[in-house]
Write an enzyme that holds these catalytic residues in place. Structure first.
Site, PDB file in Angstrom:
ATOM      1  N   LYS A   1      11.607  13.779 -19.589  1.00  0.00           N
ATOM      2  CA  LYS A   1      11.576  15.114 -20.201  1.00  0.00           C
ATOM      3  C   LYS A   1      12.829  15.898 -19.797  1.00  0.00           C
ATOM      4  CE  LYS A   1       8.235  18.949 -20.622  1.00  0.00           C
ATOM      5  NZ  LYS A   1       6.965  19.483 -20.083  1.00  0.00           N
TER       6      LYS A   1
ATOM      7  N   SER B   1       3.749  20.496 -23.648  1.00  0.00           N
ATOM      8  CA  SER B   1       5.167  20.670 -23.801  1.00  0.00           C
ATOM      9  C   SER B   1       5.940  19.360 -23.673  1.00  0.00           C
ATOM     10  CB  SER B   1       5.683  21.669 -22.766  1.00  0.00           C
ATOM     11  OG  SER B   1       5.541  21.161 -21.462  1.00  0.00           O
TER      12      SER B   1
ATOM     13  N   SER C   1       0.321  19.862 -20.542  1.00  0.00           N
ATOM     14  CA  SER C   1       1.586  19.422 -21.130  1.00  0.00           C
ATOM     15  C   SER C   1       1.897  17.942 -20.962  1.00  0.00           C
ATOM     16  CB  SER C   1       2.738  20.261 -20.563  1.00  0.00           C
ATOM     17  OG  SER C   1       2.749  21.533 -21.146  1.00  0.00           O
TER      18      SER C   1
END
Lengths: 549, 549
Positions: free
Chosen positions: B131, B206, B230
């Site tokens: 990420k 996310s 997330s």
């Protein structure tokens, strides 16, 4: 609310609880000007030889004695109660006696042993004194605030439940300062506690009643709490033992704390104090953590209590001072000459010793002092206003550490961040320098004169760093022949000058014990206690300590 | 600052990083209206059979293959890179490829193995997608904010260091939403990521780029972060695996987080995602925690990673819904009928199954939602203002969870206190009811339509309770023949009605995977993963799972 009538409740509870049959008659009491009263239990003739022997025993030894059938829990708690009553007459250390309940519990324990041949647990029959703000079901809990003189919890603090499971007997509750934030012990409820080694001095604080309890041997174990030195200062000031564990090891459910909830930026901890030995501190920790308190209080770290042997290859860093304030001779890691002697003793015993240069203790203080009262002490002040009780000078002193306007949340978050970075840096530095433990002063000196405990950072630094720290007595006390003021000293700054001026000479601190602080790495509680026990024996002059390990 | 030119930096970095030799030619690409593109690597003929086989392997299997000399690290990373390039063309999931560095590293690993006959470590040659807001030295790190498009850290995040030590190869960085606080994946930098199973749906957020990466098998392992779901929402939305560990287990040093510092009231965690198996999640955790990250990042709990076997006597509570909002049929712990079937399957396998009645999830949501932005999102808004980028609707949505005026410190402390009490109560309830694990939905449904991910509390509840939670695929997807809307349903309230209206019928969610969430007790990360692996096998219909343990 008229605060005096509210405060009277606390006085009445205390007064009604005193087992009057053990009070020393007035004519036997030492004169008010006699500073050192620690020998009174013996000289007064009020305790039998057997009682004097019992009260000189460690928790470990008492449990062995009870296991062997040489002692009963009842006679043990009575001996300590008798001593505690005298201590109270001489130092005003108690807030409430629990004699009947304690004796009844001791009788139960004796009956259990008689019936089963077994002990209830590893603290079978061990009397433990308890700082007042640790809640006990059905008894008032004021935490040093007049406004709370009538507050009654309905449960025992979780820690007390674990200790009771192991056989502990709670016999006396002990005094604390207004706000719980003095390294001294005075409040508007039951008043000021004094140091049994020199009654013109403080027993320290905030666990000051516990300091006096341990120093006078009113129990082999006691329970204090510590957010800036509140276990360690009283232990050092009273010639006793104390341990500040790493945060999130001991259960804190049921501590009555002023403020608005959980200030997790700088949590306080609860931990043991002891009158006889480092081993008793370890016993306390082991008993509590073996019961897996994290299964009740889920914010605790699920880290079992390890059985460790001292590391024969440990390296100890001696921190002579914190780089900000130079303790007067008597406080420089005990008497300066002794510390140099200590270094030699440790080296002679085969321990690697280096000097520890402190790392940004001023920065650490900036962080921790601003986190103590992030609401500018508004919650505490509201509690004082609620009763109208006067704010004591050391309360204002503590409040003044933090900013006079509340922190914003982002400011608080930034301090958390700085704290975490500082912790990581300090830890990395210990690794880089190859230092396992730090031996250092506990305070800017020995026990302060009443009302003069101003300098916190020899202890508070380990709160913000969250390192476990043991205090043990050096065995020395301030000596008027040896501890003359150093007239040539040039203070390093304003704080140093302030503290320096308090040392007009050794007479002011005559008889005050000199305690040492022994600090380990974060979460190395077991290793720190194991090493401290060894170091204490070496410094006391015991031979061949390392080779006997 | 003109935000578009700043955002262009991120687009340029992404564009320049794409290994163009592996791009699918335009004429081969599926039409824009084709929803499910997961089969494209096979149908396009752009990957060889061997590459397709490699990208179907778990991390565990890949490492075994490399240990046996059947695979090279280079061919492995090339296979996943090729797949990732196609995934990016179809879903816009990447923010930056690191192909040259990854291949160079893979060659080093191959050379090491050739020379020594050994693997570098337990992740030797395993490609891991990362990420974007997890910092990598020398590469920009924007965390979804245009203002940060030029920020360049000088160190790798601590977690990446541990994974690299074990032999991992980082080959692609993945997308995240503005603010990092959508269960969706859109920003003003590199735009919106879509779900490879249905491109009209979100991959979740996310860690949405990671969701797509796992769903499309661009890596066997990925790294996400989770403060409200997330990791878990993207895993569930994309038919993949994800694990939210207990707080203070995985190292967070080097995560770029908007805000003012450490909001320790509700910390986010970093954790693994996987395309193939629960076992890979466990491998990731084991590799990291075996390196004792608490010795660098001292706020971590020093709790070693235990090797556990699944408890044959476990009790699983099924939480059909959270008591507040009833998931539409397709989301009721997968399809309602299936869940009842799941219960039967688990029972048939000899596992004790009970219903889990949720305990005050509304209260938990009140606490957690107010803690997300205790400064009323002022820090985040300032960062948006700094570039002038438009605030996306789901950003405003998230900000609106917290109060519109900043919390005071006492209010924050009170919420901390409520949180701790709620955790203790929930934990006690699991013990009282004898429930070890809770099987429940991951979201109010399957993958939401882009921009519609509004309901967080199936995941956020476990953040505030700090329970470890695994997501794994049920193996089912929304089926237009089976998942008709339930016209008779009467919504329980406003939120329920809002979510209910989104389910006009299964066509809207065609092909969306149905993920399950499996939740353990605080700090029982190892036990939770071990049990989840067993439960997944039982639900997939494998026989005699328990007797083979």
């Amino acid at each position: 609310m008229v605060w005096q009538s509210q405060a009277q409740k606390a006085k009445d509870i205390l007064h009604a609880s005193i087992p009057t049959q053990w009070l020393a008659p007035a004519h036997l009491l030492p004169p008010a000007h006699q500073k050192d009263v620690t020998d009174f239990p013996r000289t007064s003739g009020l305790l039998t030889d057997r009682e004097l022997s019992i009260t000189d025993m460690s928790a470990t030894a008492l449990v062995s004695g009870m296991a062997a059938g040489l002692l009963t829990a009842e006679e043990v708690v009575v001996a300590f109660l008798k001593r505690a009553v005298l201590a109270h007459q001489l130092t005003n250390f108690a807030t409430e006696f629990m004699a009947d309940k304690a004796i009844a519990r001791a009788k139960e324990l004796d009956a259990y042993r008689k019936k089963t041949g077994k002990l209830v647990g590893p603290l079978h029959g061990v009397p433990i004194s308890v700082k007042e703000h640790i809640e006990i079901a059905g008894l008032t809990c004021n935490a040093g605030f007049v406004a709370w003189a009538g507050e009654i919890p309905d449960k025992d603090a979780l820690l007390l439940q674990y200790l009771a499971n192991a056989g502990a007997v709670f016999h006396v509750r002990t005094n604390q300062p207004q706000s719980l934030m003095h390294l001294c012990c005075n409040n508007n409820l039951t008043g000021q506690t004094v140091n049994p080694f020199n009654r013109t001095l403080t027993p320290g604080g905030s666990s000051g009643g516990e300091g006096a309890s341990m120093g006078f041997k009113c129990a082999p174990l006691g329970i204090g709490t510590d957010i800036g030195g509140s276990i360690r200062a009283p232990a050092a000031f009273c010639g006793a033992y104390g341990f500040r564990p790493t945060i999130h090891r001991n259960p804190c459910t049921g501590l009555k704390i002023p403020g608005s909830g959980n200030n997790e930026s700088i949590p306080g901890v609860v931990g043991p104090m002891a009158s006889q030995s480092v081993e008793d501190l370890e016993l306390f920790q082991r008993v509590v953590i073996d019961q897996e308190p994290w299964d009740e209080e889920t914010s605790l770290a699920p880290v079992p209590w390890k059985r460790v042997v001292p590391n024969r290859n440990m390296t100890i860093g001696i921190m002579w001072d914190d780089g900000l304030f130079s303790p007067p001779p008597y406080g420089r890691c005990e008497r300066l000459a002794l510390t140099r002697d200590a270094k030699a003793k440790l080296q002679a015993a085969g321990i690697k010793v280096v000097d520890w240069e402190p790392y940004r203790h001023d920065h650490g203080w900036d962080i921790v002092s601003n986190l103590y009262f992030p609401d500018a002490a508004a919650g505490q002040r509201a509690l004082l206003d609620q009763s109208g009780e006067p704010t004591l000078p050391l309360t204002e002193w503590a409040y003044s550490y933090s900013r006079s306007t509340p922190l914003t949340i982002p400011e608080n978050h930034m301090l958390n961040q700085q704290r975490d970075v500082y912790r990581d840096e300090y830890h990395a530095l210990m690794k880089t320098r190859g230092v396992d433990f730090i031996l250092c002063p506990t305070y800017a000196g020995v026990a302060a004169v009443l009302g003069e405990s101003h300098y916190w950072n020899y202890t508070a630094i380990w709160n913000i760093l969250d390192h476990p720290a043991v205090v043990f007595p050096s065995g020395l006390v301030v000596d008027t022949a040896l501890d003359a003021a150093d007239e040539r000293y040039v203070p390093r700054g304003e704080v140093d000058a302030r503290e320096w001026k308090k040392y007009t000479g050794p007479e002011r601190y005559e008889g005050a014990p000199i305690g040492l602080q022994f600090v380990g790495k974060h979460f190395k509680d077991e290793e720190t206690l194991a090493a401290a026990a060894v170091v204490e024996r070496i410094l006391k002059g015991e031979d061949d300590v390392m080779s006997k390990l």
